[in-house]
Design a protein around this motif. Structure first.
Motif, PDB file in Angstrom:
ATOM      1  N   ALA A 137       0.824  -1.218   0.000  1.00 17.42           N
ATOM      2  CA  ALA A 137       0.000   0.000   0.000  1.00 17.42           C
ATOM      3  C   ALA A 137       0.854   1.263   0.000  1.00 17.42           C
ATOM      4  O   ALA A 137       0.531   2.250  -0.656  1.00 17.42           O
ATOM      5  CB  ALA A 137      -0.928   0.004   1.215  1.00 17.42           C
ATOM      6  N   ILE A 138       1.976   1.233   0.729  1.00 14.97           N
ATOM      7  CA  ILE A 138       2.831   2.412   0.827  1.00 14.97           C
ATOM      8  C   ILE A 138       3.798   2.490  -0.356  1.00 14.97           C
ATOM      9  O   ILE A 138       4.206   3.567  -0.760  1.00 14.97           O
ATOM     10  CB  ILE A 138       3.571   2.426   2.178  1.00 14.97           C
ATOM     11  CG1 ILE A 138       2.553   2.704   3.283  1.00 14.97           C
ATOM     12  CG2 ILE A 138       4.684   3.463   2.218  1.00 14.97           C
ATOM     13  CD1 ILE A 138       3.101   2.753   4.676  1.00 14.97           C
ATOM     14  N   GLY A 139       4.150   1.341  -0.906  1.00 14.42           N
ATOM     15  CA  GLY A 139       5.037   1.320  -2.062  1.00 14.42           C
ATOM     16  C   GLY A 139       6.511   1.315  -1.720  1.00 14.42           C
ATOM     17  O   GLY A 139       7.356   1.639  -2.543  1.00 14.42           O
ATOM     18  N   LYS A 140       6.841   0.942  -0.495  1.00 12.34           N
ATOM     19  CA  LYS A 140       8.242   0.837  -0.086  1.00 12.34           C
ATOM     20  C   LYS A 140       8.356  -0.114   1.088  1.00 12.34           C
ATOM     21  O   LYS A 140       7.369  -0.414   1.756  1.00 12.34           O
ATOM     22  CB  LYS A 140       8.833   2.195   0.249  1.00 12.34           C
ATOM     23  CG  LYS A 140       8.066   3.017   1.241  1.00 12.34           C
ATOM     24  CD  LYS A 140       8.671   4.407   1.375  1.00 12.34           C
ATOM     25  CE  LYS A 140       7.568   5.429   1.434  1.00 12.34           C
ATOM     26  NZ  LYS A 140       8.028   6.772   1.437  1.00 12.34           N
ATOM     27  N   THR A 141       9.569  -0.596   1.317  1.00 12.25           N
ATOM     28  CA  THR A 141       9.782  -1.538   2.411  1.00 12.25           C
ATOM     29  C   THR A 141      10.293  -0.873   3.680  1.00 12.25           C
ATOM     30  O   THR A 141      10.189  -1.451   4.759  1.00 12.25           O
ATOM     31  CB  THR A 141      10.760  -2.650   2.000  1.00 12.25           C
ATOM     32  OG1 THR A 141      11.992  -2.055   1.595  1.00 12.25           O
ATOM     33  CG2 THR A 141      10.185  -3.486   0.868  1.00 12.25           C
ATOM     34  N   SER A 142      10.864   0.325   3.557  1.00 12.33           N
ATOM     35  CA  SER A 142      11.336   1.050   4.736  1.00 12.33           C
ATOM     36  C   SER A 142      11.587   2.507   4.375  1.00 12.33           C
ATOM     37  O   SER A 142      11.644   2.867   3.203  1.00 12.33           O
ATOM     38  CB  SER A 142      12.616   0.428   5.293  1.00 12.33           C
ATOM     39  OG  SER A 142      13.688   0.616   4.389  1.00 12.33           O
ATOM     40  N   GLU A 143      11.704   3.311   5.416  1.00 13.64           N
ATOM     41  CA  GLU A 143      12.084   4.711   5.232  1.00 13.64           C
ATOM     42  C   GLU A 143      12.635   5.248   6.540  1.00 13.64           C
ATOM     43  O   GLU A 143      12.284   4.776   7.615  1.00 13.64           O
ATOM     44  CB  GLU A 143      10.916   5.558   4.742  1.00 13.64           C
ATOM     45  CG  GLU A 143       9.787   5.742   5.730  1.00 13.64           C
ATOM     46  CD  GLU A 143       8.660   6.589   5.173  1.00 13.64           C
ATOM     47  OE1 GLU A 143       8.914   7.720   4.724  1.00 13.64           O
ATOM     48  OE2 GLU A 143       7.510   6.115   5.195  1.00 13.64           O
ATOM     49  N   LYS A 144      13.522   6.220   6.413  1.00 15.41           N
ATOM     50  CA  LYS A 144      14.050   6.913   7.585  1.00 15.41           C
ATOM     51  C   LYS A 144      13.195   8.156   7.824  1.00 15.41           C
ATOM     52  O   LYS A 144      12.846   8.867   6.890  1.00 15.41           O
ATOM     53  CB  LYS A 144      15.493   7.332   7.371  1.00 15.41           C
ATOM     54  CG  LYS A 144      16.452   6.175   7.380  1.00 15.41           C
ATOM     55  CD  LYS A 144      17.878   6.640   7.253  1.00 15.41           C
ATOM     56  CE  LYS A 144      18.799   5.434   7.243  1.00 15.41           C
ATOM     57  NZ  LYS A 144      20.206   5.836   7.074  1.00 15.41           N
ATOM     58  N   ILE A 145      12.877   8.382   9.080  1.00 23.18           N
ATOM     59  CA  ILE A 145      12.061   9.529   9.458  1.00 23.18           C
ATOM     60  C   ILE A 145      12.805  10.314  10.530  1.00 23.18           C
ATOM     61  O   ILE A 145      13.316   9.732  11.490  1.00 23.18           O
ATOM     62  CB  ILE A 145      10.690   9.083   9.993  1.00 23.18           C
ATOM     63  CG1 ILE A 145       9.946   8.343   8.891  1.00 23.18           C
ATOM     64  CG2 ILE A 145       9.889  10.261  10.515  1.00 23.18           C
ATOM     65  CD1 ILE A 145       8.629   7.785   9.309  1.00 23.18           C
ATOM     66  N   VAL A 146      12.852  11.615  10.363  1.00 23.02           N
ATOM     67  CA  VAL A 146      13.489  12.491  11.339  1.00 23.02           C
ATOM     68  C   VAL A 146      12.408  13.038  12.261  1.00 23.02           C
ATOM     69  O   VAL A 146      11.448  13.658  11.810  1.00 23.02           O
ATOM     70  CB  VAL A 146      14.231  13.657  10.636  1.00 23.02           C
ATOM     71  CG1 VAL A 146      14.834  14.601  11.664  1.00 23.02           C
ATOM     72  CG2 VAL A 146      15.304  13.115   9.707  1.00 23.02           C
ATOM     73  N   LEU A 147      12.570  12.791  13.550  1.00 24.79           N
ATOM     74  CA  LEU A 147      11.620  13.283  14.541  1.00 24.79           C
ATOM     75  C   LEU A 147      12.213  14.508  15.223  1.00 24.79           C
ATOM     76  O   LEU A 147      13.300  14.441  15.782  1.00 24.79           O
ATOM     77  CB  LEU A 147      11.310  12.213  15.590  1.00 24.79           C
ATOM     78  CG  LEU A 147      10.740  10.893  15.083  1.00 24.79           C
ATOM     79  CD1 LEU A 147      10.504   9.946  16.248  1.00 24.79           C
ATOM     80  CD2 LEU A 147       9.464  11.112  14.310  1.00 24.79           C
ATOM     81  N   GLN A 148      11.498  15.608  15.173  1.00 24.34           N
ATOM     82  CA  GLN A 148      11.947  16.846  15.812  1.00 24.34           C
ATOM     83  C   GLN A 148      11.486  16.906  17.266  1.00 24.34           C
ATOM     84  O   GLN A 148      11.965  17.710  18.035  1.00 24.34           O
ATOM     85  CB  GLN A 148      11.395  18.059  15.055  1.00 24.34           C
ATOM     86  CG  GLN A 148      11.826  18.129  13.611  1.00 24.34           C
ATOM     87  CD  GLN A 148      13.220  18.681  13.443  1.00 24.34           C
ATOM     88  OE1 GLN A 148      13.746  19.357  14.304  1.00 24.34           O
ATOM     89  NE2 GLN A 148      13.825  18.398  12.311  1.00 24.34           N
ATOM     90  N   HIS A 149      10.500  16.072  17.596  1.00 21.79           N
ATOM     91  CA  HIS A 149       9.973  16.045  18.957  1.00 21.79           C
ATOM     92  C   HIS A 149       9.512  14.629  19.271  1.00 21.79           C
ATOM     93  O   HIS A 149       9.410  13.778  18.384  1.00 21.79           O
ATOM     94  CB  HIS A 149       8.815  17.041  19.121  1.00 21.79           C
ATOM     95  CG  HIS A 149       7.697  16.818  18.140  1.00 21.79           C
ATOM     96  ND1 HIS A 149       6.688  15.916  18.368  1.00 21.79           N
ATOM     97  CD2 HIS A 149       7.458  17.349  16.921  1.00 21.79           C
ATOM     98  CE1 HIS A 149       5.855  15.921  17.329  1.00 21.79           C
ATOM     99  NE2 HIS A 149       6.306  16.773  16.436  1.00 21.79           N
ATOM    100  N   GLU A 150       9.230  14.358  20.503  1.00 23.99           N
ATOM    101  CA  GLU A 150       8.799  13.043  20.938  1.00 23.99           C
ATOM    102  C   GLU A 150       7.460  12.682  20.305  1.00 23.99           C
ATOM    103  O   GLU A 150       6.547  13.497  20.261  1.00 23.99           O
ATOM    104  CB  GLU A 150       8.651  13.070  22.456  1.00 23.99           C
ATOM    105  CG  GLU A 150       8.773  11.735  23.113  1.00 23.99           C
ATOM    106  CD  GLU A 150       8.808  11.877  24.614  1.00 23.99           C
ATOM    107  OE1 GLU A 150       7.792  11.539  25.241  1.00 23.99           O
ATOM    108  OE2 GLU A 150       9.841  12.319  25.135  1.00 23.99           O
TER     109      GLU A 150
END
Length: 65
Positions: A21-34
């Motif tokens: 559904a998303i079209g990818k197996t993984s991704e990196k996400i940057v969290l600016q806050h908790e």
């Protein structure tokens, strides 16, 4: 006055029908806050339609949403 800025990078891995559904197996996400696991899911899934059940793990501990 000094303010500390903590930035966390997480890797979200997708499997099976969610990956399709998303079209990818993984991704990196940057969290600016908790953020909770549910908030991360809401953010990454905002542009897809997925009605199935979602199971997540944080450091190998399973979490049901």
């Amino acid at each position: 006055m000094y303010h500390s800025l903590i930035i966390m990078v997480i890797v979200v891995k997708y499997f099976a029908s969610i990956s399709d559904a998303i079209g990818k197996t993984s991704e990196k996400i940057v969290l600016q806050h908790e953020m909770t696991v549910g908030e991360v899911w809401t953010d990454v899934s905002k542009n897809i339609k997925y009605a199935g059940k979602v199971m997540m793990a944080v450091n190998l501990s399973l979490i049901h949403i």
